[in-house]
Structures are given as structure tokens and as C-alpha cells.
Design an enzyme around this catalytic site. Structure first.
Site, PDB file in Angstrom:
ATOM      1  N   LYS A  22       0.832  -1.211   0.000  1.00 39.63           N
ATOM      2  CA  LYS A  22       0.000   0.000   0.000  1.00 39.63           C
ATOM      3  C   LYS A  22       0.863   1.257   0.000  1.00 39.63           C
ATOM      4  O   LYS A  22       0.672   2.155  -0.809  1.00 39.63           O
ATOM      5  CB  LYS A  22      -0.908   0.011   1.235  1.00 39.63           C
ATOM      6  CG  LYS A  22      -1.581   1.340   1.493  1.00 39.63           C
ATOM      7  CD  LYS A  22      -2.457   1.308   2.725  1.00 39.63           C
ATOM      8  CE  LYS A  22      -1.755   1.522   4.028  1.00 39.63           C
ATOM      9  NZ  LYS A  22      -1.351   2.915   4.324  1.00 39.63           N
ATOM     10  N   ASN A  23       1.829   1.302   0.937  1.00 37.61           N
ATOM     11  CA  ASN A  23       2.585   2.540   1.103  1.00 37.61           C
ATOM     12  C   ASN A  23       3.615   2.781  -0.001  1.00 37.61           C
ATOM     13  O   ASN A  23       4.178   3.867  -0.097  1.00 37.61           O
ATOM     14  CB  ASN A  23       3.245   2.582   2.486  1.00 37.61           C
ATOM     15  CG  ASN A  23       2.213   2.795   3.588  1.00 37.61           C
ATOM     16  OD1 ASN A  23       1.064   3.148   3.300  1.00 37.61           O
ATOM     17  ND2 ASN A  23       2.599   2.572   4.827  1.00 37.61           N
ATOM     18  N   CYS A 117      -4.152  12.850  13.601  1.00 38.75           N
ATOM     19  CA  CYS A 117      -5.023  11.689  13.407  1.00 38.75           C
ATOM     20  C   CYS A 117      -4.887  10.774  14.608  1.00 38.75           C
ATOM     21  O   CYS A 117      -4.226  11.120  15.587  1.00 38.75           O
ATOM     22  CB  CYS A 117      -4.678  10.970  12.116  1.00 38.75           C
ATOM     23  SG  CYS A 117      -3.077  10.174  12.203  1.00 38.75           S
ATOM     24  N   ARG A 122       1.514  14.491  13.712  1.00 45.37           N
ATOM     25  CA  ARG A 122       1.951  14.315  12.321  1.00 45.37           C
ATOM     26  C   ARG A 122       2.122  15.620  11.535  1.00 45.37           C
ATOM     27  O   ARG A 122       1.330  15.934  10.636  1.00 45.37           O
ATOM     28  CB  ARG A 122       1.013  13.345  11.608  1.00 45.37           C
ATOM     29  CG  ARG A 122       0.923  12.021  12.360  1.00 45.37           C
ATOM     30  CD  ARG A 122       0.182  10.975  11.632  1.00 45.37           C
ATOM     31  NE  ARG A 122       0.936  10.431  10.514  1.00 45.37           N
ATOM     32  CZ  ARG A 122       0.469   9.513   9.700  1.00 45.37           C
ATOM     33  NH1 ARG A 122      -0.743   9.043   9.873  1.00 45.37           N
ATOM     34  NH2 ARG A 122       1.210   9.064   8.696  1.00 45.37           N
ATOM     35  N   ASP A 308       4.665   0.374  12.155  1.00 41.09           N
ATOM     36  CA  ASP A 308       3.424  -0.172  11.592  1.00 41.09           C
ATOM     37  C   ASP A 308       3.174  -1.626  11.997  1.00 41.09           C
ATOM     38  O   ASP A 308       2.137  -2.200  11.643  1.00 41.09           O
ATOM     39  CB  ASP A 308       3.427  -0.043  10.060  1.00 41.09           C
ATOM     40  CG  ASP A 308       3.341   1.405   9.614  1.00 41.09           C
ATOM     41  OD1 ASP A 308       2.949   2.252  10.432  1.00 41.09           O
ATOM     42  OD2 ASP A 308       3.676   1.692   8.448  1.00 41.09           O
ATOM     43  N   ARG A 400      -8.721  -0.443   4.815  1.00 39.93           N
ATOM     44  CA  ARG A 400      -7.890   0.579   4.169  1.00 39.93           C
ATOM     45  C   ARG A 400      -6.535   0.010   3.774  1.00 39.93           C
ATOM     46  O   ARG A 400      -5.893   0.506   2.846  1.00 39.93           O
ATOM     47  CB  ARG A 400      -7.643   1.746   5.128  1.00 39.93           C
ATOM     48  CG  ARG A 400      -8.874   2.478   5.512  1.00 39.93           C
ATOM     49  CD  ARG A 400      -8.518   3.713   6.274  1.00 39.93           C
ATOM     50  NE  ARG A 400      -7.650   4.565   5.468  1.00 39.93           N
ATOM     51  CZ  ARG A 400      -7.024   5.635   5.913  1.00 39.93           C
ATOM     52  NH1 ARG A 400      -7.144   5.975   7.154  1.00 39.93           N
ATOM     53  NH2 ARG A 400      -6.291   6.355   5.119  1.00 39.93           N
TER      54      ARG A 400
END
Ligand code: EPU
Length: 431
Positions: A22-23, A117, A122, A308, A400
Site C-alpha cells: 500500500k505505502n 489523526c 503528524r 506499523d 484501508r
């Protein structure tokens, strides 16, 4: 809203394939804003964040369509639009990665400043510092950066921050530098494999980038980038989550397509607690066959232990034979999963930027609430071993970043099912 219902206690076996990263995929998709002609990006995971990225790209004048299950074809058709609205940026922070490409190719960009968030404050000061070094001006007014660059010029810029390098900040500045006049040197660059993958994509489009994967990236500007065919790397965080699922369920599974070289720190931590992760041709095998030992772990930029995977490792350590300490250095407030894991009988005490985890013999199934992407994954892992039934609400957070995780864990023998609820607005907001 969909929820997962998990009956804990089943052993896992067999093999599961890891999807595209994803990233890595998100910035690569945003980078196509700078290309002429058509690109085909392969191994793109089917995720809500990817669909959302396509919505943004279409608003910015691109034709973007799926060609089959995991390939997207993209081409710029209108270079006039330059705005990424707050309503879009607040839902997915990675959309801030439109800034570098829009400035480089269209000379201006109006992009909402993302807020905080669920995992922390961030800031985006390093993105701004890097783009300003290349000659852009980015005044912030009414919550928007009204960025302009008549001509970007190569420069030397140090992008290290208080907590280390920035992943998407390095991506933004590296993308902008590909079309700048002269050479840019980014010191203190992020070394994450996702940054390397983006650099490799840019090179495939005709950019001149060197040093990706090291803290010093040099970019020699070119006049044009052209579309290309490119295959995204496997997702190391998804692979790590699946490896930890095998460890959690005290099982022996194979994670097909996982890159052992991207998971060195994770394999090392698992080895310390008594789980063997073996590199095999084309994947990784997890051998877990006994109670896990406790361990102290600190999250770090790559190649250190990734933030993560912090919540997923914490889920595993809740059933270790002793006391572990996990220290979070990237996002000191990323502990939303602690309270939910404690509802399942875990014993975790938060102390500043650390969590002290006292291993318990058994977790117990409960109704819990997903708060963000990786915290949700930790609850799924806990549900796999908890006694009785675990119900996880708000799994749209999980969707997501993990493609059909429920079906893939069920394929390994887990008793997990999705219960569909009424549709929910895509609120996103983290990754
Ligand atoms: N930071 C600054 N100033 C900046 C940018 C970052 O001080 O201008 C600080 C942050 O506050 C943080 C640290 O630098 O303490 C690292 O943040 P970074 O910029 O590297 O994070 P990011 O680029 O916004 C990406 C991933 C995250 C992942 C982090 C760290 C994407 C789309 N997101 O975020 O992924 O946690 O790098 O590895 O690539 C996830 O997938 O669940 C996720 C949150």
C-alpha cells in the site's frame, strides 16, 4: 458498518499470499501526475486507500482505470486542476503526496494541510522545508498551502527531523526534484523500501535517481518523465502481520511472496522470543511451537522494527511468558489498541511512550472497536487466540490497508467471518 466475528483457538496451517505494498503503491500512483503517456502499475492491492487515491487523481485530470484484479492504467488528460481539497486530504494523509508532483509538473498546487489523526500530531514541516529548498513558495492560508514554483531548482536539503527521517516527505521532495533544473541531494532521507520502490518507478519513467535505500539520495533533474509499466513490491507490513498471525496461533504457515530482506528486524525479534522465521524460495515460513518469551522492543525507522507492526507485536506479547516493554519512538501516542486489548484480558500499562505488557496465559473474546488500521490488525490477531468469540466493530479501518484479510485468514483455517452492516462513509484519516 461491517464487523468481524472471530472464534478463537484454531491452529493455522497452509500458505497465504502477500499483496502489493500500500505505502509504495500510493506515492507511485501520485507520481504518475508528472508523466506523459500511459502507465500501467501492477501488483496494486485492492484497498479503500487505493480507490480513494484514484478519486483524487481523477479530480486532478487523470484517466485511471483498473485493468484486471491488480493492475491500474493511468494517463494525464487535463493538466489544469491543481487543488486537493481538505475533505480529501483529511481522509487520507498520503494524499499530501500530490504536492511535489503538482508543483514539479504544473507549477502550482493548492493542497489542504492535513491535521492530526488517531496515531498522533503528524506535522508536515519537513515536506515544506524540502520543497522550499527547491525554490517553491508555500504560504499557508485558511488551512491550505497555496504553493507556487515558476521553476524548481536542484538544491541540497537535510530532511531528518526530531524523530528521524520522513517517508512521505522524502517521497514528495524526491518526486519534485526529478523535474527540477540541476541536481538535488537529499540528506537524512528515509531508507524505507517504499521510498526505494518509488525511486525505481521514477527511474523507469526516465528520472535520474541514485542512492535510494540510503540516507543520501541524489536526483538529477530531467525535462520530462514518460509513463511506464511497473510492478509494486510486496507489502512488508502485511507480510509481517501474517507472520505474527502464525506466531500468535502457535502454528506453522508459509507467507508466499514475503521479502525476508525487508523484514530483518521483525525476524530478529521473533527469533528472540522463540519463533523461527525461515527464508524460503519465494516466501517466508513461520515455525511456532511453544510459549513465547517476553522481549523489549523499540520502534525505529527502517531497517529497525517498524512502527506499523508495533500493535500487532503487542498483541502477540500479551500472551508471552513474562513482561515485555515496547517503546514507540516514531509516534509516541500510537497506543489506541492498548485499551481494547485490555478489554480482552490483556495486561498492558502505558507509561509515557512505552507500554509494559505483562503476558497472560489466556485472552478472552470480547466486543472491541477498531480505531485505526494497524490497531485493528492487532485486535484480529488477539481474536485468533482469545477464548470464545471476539467481535471487532468498524473494520473499515482494516480494509484501508489489508485486502480481504478475513478471507485469507479463513483460508489458513481461522474461524473468522465478516458480517456486513449498512454502508458507512469513508472517514479514513491515518495512513
Ligand atoms: N515528521 C515531522 N515532520 C514532517 C514529517 C514527519 O516531524 O514533516 C515526523 C512524524 O511526526 C513522525 C516521523 O517524522 O514522528 C515519521 O513520519 P513520516 O513522515 O515518516 O510518516 P508518513 O510519511 O506520514 C508513512 C506511512 C505510515 C508509517 C510512517 C512511518 C505512508 C502513506 N504512510 O507515514 O504508515 O507509519 O511512514 O514509517 O507511507 C500505516 O501504513 O499504517 C502508516 C501509518
Amino acid at each position: 458498518m461491517d464487523r468481524f466475528v472471530i472464534e478463537g483457538g484454531r491452529k493455522l496451517s497452509g500458505s497465504v499470499r502477500v499483496g502489493g505494498s500500500k505505502n509504495a503503491a500510493l506515492p507511485i500512483l501520485f507520481a504518475t501526475l508528472m508523466t506523459r503517456g500511459r502507465s500501467r502499475v501492477h501488483n496494486v492491492p485492492r484497498l479503500r486507500d487505493v480507490e480513494f487515491t484514484l478519486t483524487i487523481l481523477r479530480e486532478l485530470g487523470m484517466a485511471a482505470e483498473w485493468l484486471g484484479e491488480h493492475t491500474i492504467e493511468l494517463e494525464v488528460v487535463d493538466e489544469a486542476p491543481c487543488e486537493a481539497r481538505y475533505d480529501l486530504v483529511r481522509r487520507m494523509r498520503a494524499s499530501f503526496c500530490v504536492l511535489g508532483p503538482l508543483l514539479a509538473r504544473r507549477g502550482k498546487a493548492r493542497v489542504a494541510m492535513p491535521g492530526g489523526c488517531a496515531i498522533g500530531v503528524r506535522p508536515v514541516d519537513l515536506h515544506k522545508k524540502g520543497l522550499e529548498a527547491l525554490g517553491a513558495t508555500l504560504p499557508l492560508e485558511h488551512g491550505y498551502f497555496d504553493a507556487v514554483a515558476t521553476r524548481l531548482r536542484g538544491a541540497e536539503v537535510f530532511l531528518g527531523g526530531h524523530t528521524g527521517p520522513t517517508v512521505t516527505g522524502t517521497a514528495n521532495v524526491m518526486m519534485a526534484a526529478t523535474l527540477a533544473e540541476g541536481t538535488t541531494v537529499i540528506e537524512g532521507a528515509a531508507c524505507e523500501p517504499e521510498v526505494t520502490d518509488l525511486a525505481d518507478f521514477l527511474v523507469a519513467c526516465g528520472a535520474r535517481v541514485q542512492g535510494q535505500g540510503t540516507p543520501r539520495i541524489a536526483v538529477e533533474g530531467v525535462s520530462e518523465l514518460r509513463g511506464c509499466d511497473y510492478t509494486v513490491i510486496p507489502d512488508r507490513i502485511e507480510a509481517g502481520t501474517l507472520v505474527l498471525a502464525g506466531a500468535m496461533a502457535n502454528s506453522d504457515i508459509r507467507v508466499e511472496g514475503a521479502r525476508g530482506d525487508h523484514l530483518g528486524a521483525v525476524s530478529d525479534v521473533l527469533r528472540q522470543i522463540g519463533i523461527r522465521v525461515v527464508r524460503e524460495d519465494g516466501g517466508l515460513r513461520v515455525h511456532a511451537s511453544r510459549d513465547v518469551d517476553p522481549v523489549d522492543v523499540t520502534t525505529q525507522p527502517y531497517p529497525g522494527f517498524p512502527t506499523d507492526l508495533q500493535s500487532q507485536l503487542m498483541a502477540l506479547l500479551t500472551i508471552a511468558d513474562g513482561i515485555s516493554v515496547i517503546t514507540e519512538t516514531i509516534y509516541p501516542d500510537r497506543f489506541m489498541h492498548v485499551a481494547e486489548l485490555n478489554r480482552m484480558g490483556a495486561s498492558i500499562r502505558k507509561q509515557g511512550a512505552s507500554a509494559v505488557v505483562s503476558g497472560q496465559r489466556q485472552l478472552s473474546g470480547a466486543e472491541v472497536m477498531a480505531s485505526d488500521l494497524r490497531a485493528s490488525a492487532a485486535l484480529v490477531l488477539a481474536g485468533l487466540v482469545a477464548k470464545g468469540v471476539t467481535e471487532i466493530q468498524r473494520v473499515y479501518h482494516l480494509d484501508r490497508g489489508y485486502e480481504r484479510l478475513d478471507e485469507r485468514l479463513a483460508g489458513l483455517g481461522a474461524a473468522i467471518r465478516r458480517v456486513e452492516g449498512p454502508g458507512e462513509a469513508f472517514e479514513g484519516g491515518v495512513a
